[in-house]
Enzyme design. Structure first.
Site, PDB file in Angstrom:
ATOM      1  N   CYS A 280       0.795  -1.234   0.000  1.00  0.00           N
ATOM      2  CA  CYS A 280       0.000   0.000   0.000  1.00  0.00           C
ATOM      3  C   CYS A 280       0.828   1.285   0.000  1.00  0.00           C
ATOM      4  O   CYS A 280       0.695   2.111  -0.902  1.00  0.00           O
ATOM      5  CB  CYS A 280      -0.941   0.001   1.210  1.00  0.00           C
ATOM      6  SG  CYS A 280      -2.274  -1.214   1.076  1.00  0.00           S
ATOM      7  N   ILE A 281       1.647   1.486   1.011  1.00  0.00           N
ATOM      8  CA  ILE A 281       2.275   2.793   1.200  1.00  0.00           C
ATOM      9  C   ILE A 281       3.179   3.192   0.031  1.00  0.00           C
ATOM     10  O   ILE A 281       3.176   4.350  -0.375  1.00  0.00           O
ATOM     11  CB  ILE A 281       3.035   2.833   2.541  1.00  0.00           C
ATOM     12  CG1 ILE A 281       2.048   2.596   3.697  1.00  0.00           C
ATOM     13  CG2 ILE A 281       3.714   4.184   2.744  1.00  0.00           C
ATOM     14  CD1 ILE A 281       2.690   2.555   5.054  1.00  0.00           C
TER      15      ILE A 281
END
Length: 446
Positions: A280-281
């Protein structure tokens, strides 16, 4: 092709959820899908796991877990009780009340959104949809994906209308692998295509999660996930940039962060590292900046943060080169032992791991690289990286023969005092050796 029915309300679905007779299909049995399927099964609902990988379906059917932080006993119990099954056959979705899509949404080489898994999954699901079913997308993506991409695929392939014949929603996954936080305790954001869609999704997730948070639309739910991870990415970029500045100024950035953390208001500590990892990040900011360009808007701040984080592996390798040079050793031909190749401590998750890029950069500079990771015995084949490597034992010989030991992931099981004692040079990109007292002259923070 199924003939559309009269406009349904989620009454039947609500009733089946309430009496625990509902069956939920979870499509994609990775780090998000498997814990989600187990969460539903643990709350008395029946879960059908669907994945294109026969090995995953076979492991679950045999009661085995293939993810480190997911206990095999939990899988075995769910399977033996009949509350969890796994298959590669999408036709089983026809017998389910809901289908939840948990497939990857990576980036292309040009760092643009790659929705190929969402698209192919939607096409595989559509022929098996029936009136009254609920479909939820959990894959992280840009605002509008559920209604602009998935919805038309499902409608075209099923002959049904979203919001009229079946229910459609988005609920962002919030898994934190290796944290020990139970999936059901993480508040669940839910946005529906219509009010009836929202009602159906709230009922389903409410049966498995301790808290469900409704929002006004699928777009709000999609944007919520991006905000959460962009927030982390921007702040990590900030401390990464400060780490580089502190090095120039002869300061210890971790000591500075520790001191700032004593302020009881207005400050939230983030820690620097060798780059961002996980699904995600490192990816979410690029999804948002891509979508923003369609609105003639440039997310300058977010893009700058992404650039800083992407460049951190290069900074780590530069620090390693400088440390070797200071000891009269060139990187070309140097033996480098990389400790940890997973994207964060105590997990076996390799997605977007900065350690992979670090190893590639070391190879490009002529280093002879081996790695040790207790949770990743062999580097799996990845979409954009092809490292044919296996983990070496963390023996005294491996430590003593390396010209440099580079800590890329700070697994708790590694004895860093022993690492420092045996190694000639330790390049620490995680501040893993902070508690080691003896031999600190060997440690270079990166």
């Amino acid at each position: 092709m199924i003939e559309p029915s009269a406009t349904p309300q989620p009454t039947s679905l609500l009733a089946r959820v309430a009496d625990r007779s509902a069956r939920v299909a979870v499509v994609g049995l990775g780090y998000v899908g498997l814990p989600l399927a187990l969460t539903f099964s643990s709350r008395g609902l029946r879960a059908l796991g669907v994945d294109v990988d026969p090995a995953k379906a076979r492991a679950i059917s045999q009661g085995r877990s293939y993810i480190k932080h997911v206990e095999g006993a939990a899988v075995a119990e769910a399977v033996s009780s009949g509350r969890l099954q796994a298959t590669i056959d999408f036709s089983g979705v026809a017998d389910c009340d809901a289908a939840i899509v948990c497939v990857p949404t990576p980036l292309t080489r040009e760092r643009e959104p790659d929705l190929s898994f969402v698209i192919s999954t939607g096409e595989a699901l559509a022929p098996w949809l029936r009136p009254g079913q609920l479909v939820v997308l959990e894959s992280t993506t840009w605002p509008g994906t559920t209604e602009e991409v998935l919805l038309p695929i499902l409608e075209r392939g099923s002959g049904l209308t979203a919001g009229k014949d079946f229910f459609l929603a988005f609920s962002p996954e919030r898994e934190d692998p290796g944290s020990g936080v139970a999936t059901r305790t993480i508040p669940k954001i839910v946005g529906g295509h219509t009010p009836a869609c929202l009602e159906a999704a709230l009922a389903l997730y409410g049966a498995a999660f301790d808290r469900v948070v409704p929002v006004s639309s699928t777009r709000v739910a999609e944007m919520t996930k991006l905000l959460e991870n962009v927030f982390r990415g921007v702040n990590i970029a900030l401390v990464n940039e400060l780490k580089m500045l502190c090095h120039r100024m002869g300061l210890d950035v971790d000591e500075v962060i520790d001191a700032a953390s004593t302020k009881p208001f207005g400050f939230m500590p983030f820690r620097p590292g060798p780059g961002l990892g996980g699904h995600c990040i490192p990816i979410d900011p690029f999804y948002l900046t891509w979508k923003a360009r369609q609105f003639e808007f440039q997310t300058k701040f977010i893009e700058l943060a992404g650039e800083i984080n992407v460049e951190m592996p290069r900074y780590v390798v530069q620090r390693a080169m400088e440390a070797l040079n200071a000891r009269g050793k060139a990187m070309n031909g140097a033996r480098v032992l990389v400790l940890g190749i997973a994207y964060k401590k105590d997990v076996d998750d390799m997605r977007e791991s900065p350690a992979v890029r670090i190893i590639e950069l070391l190879h490009e500079r002529g280093a002879q690289v081996v790695y040790h990771d207790p949770y990743v015995p062999r580097v799996p084949r990845m979409r954009q990286h092809h490292l044919d490597m296996v983990s070496v034992p963390l023996s005294d010989e491996a430590l003593e023969s390396a010209d440099a030991v580079l800590v890329a992931t700070d697994h708790s099981s590694i004895d860093y005092a022993r690492v420092v004692e045996r190694a000639r040079l330790v390049v620490d990109a995680r501040n893993a050796c902070r508690a080691v007292k003896a031999g600190r002259e060997k440690i270079v923070k990166a």
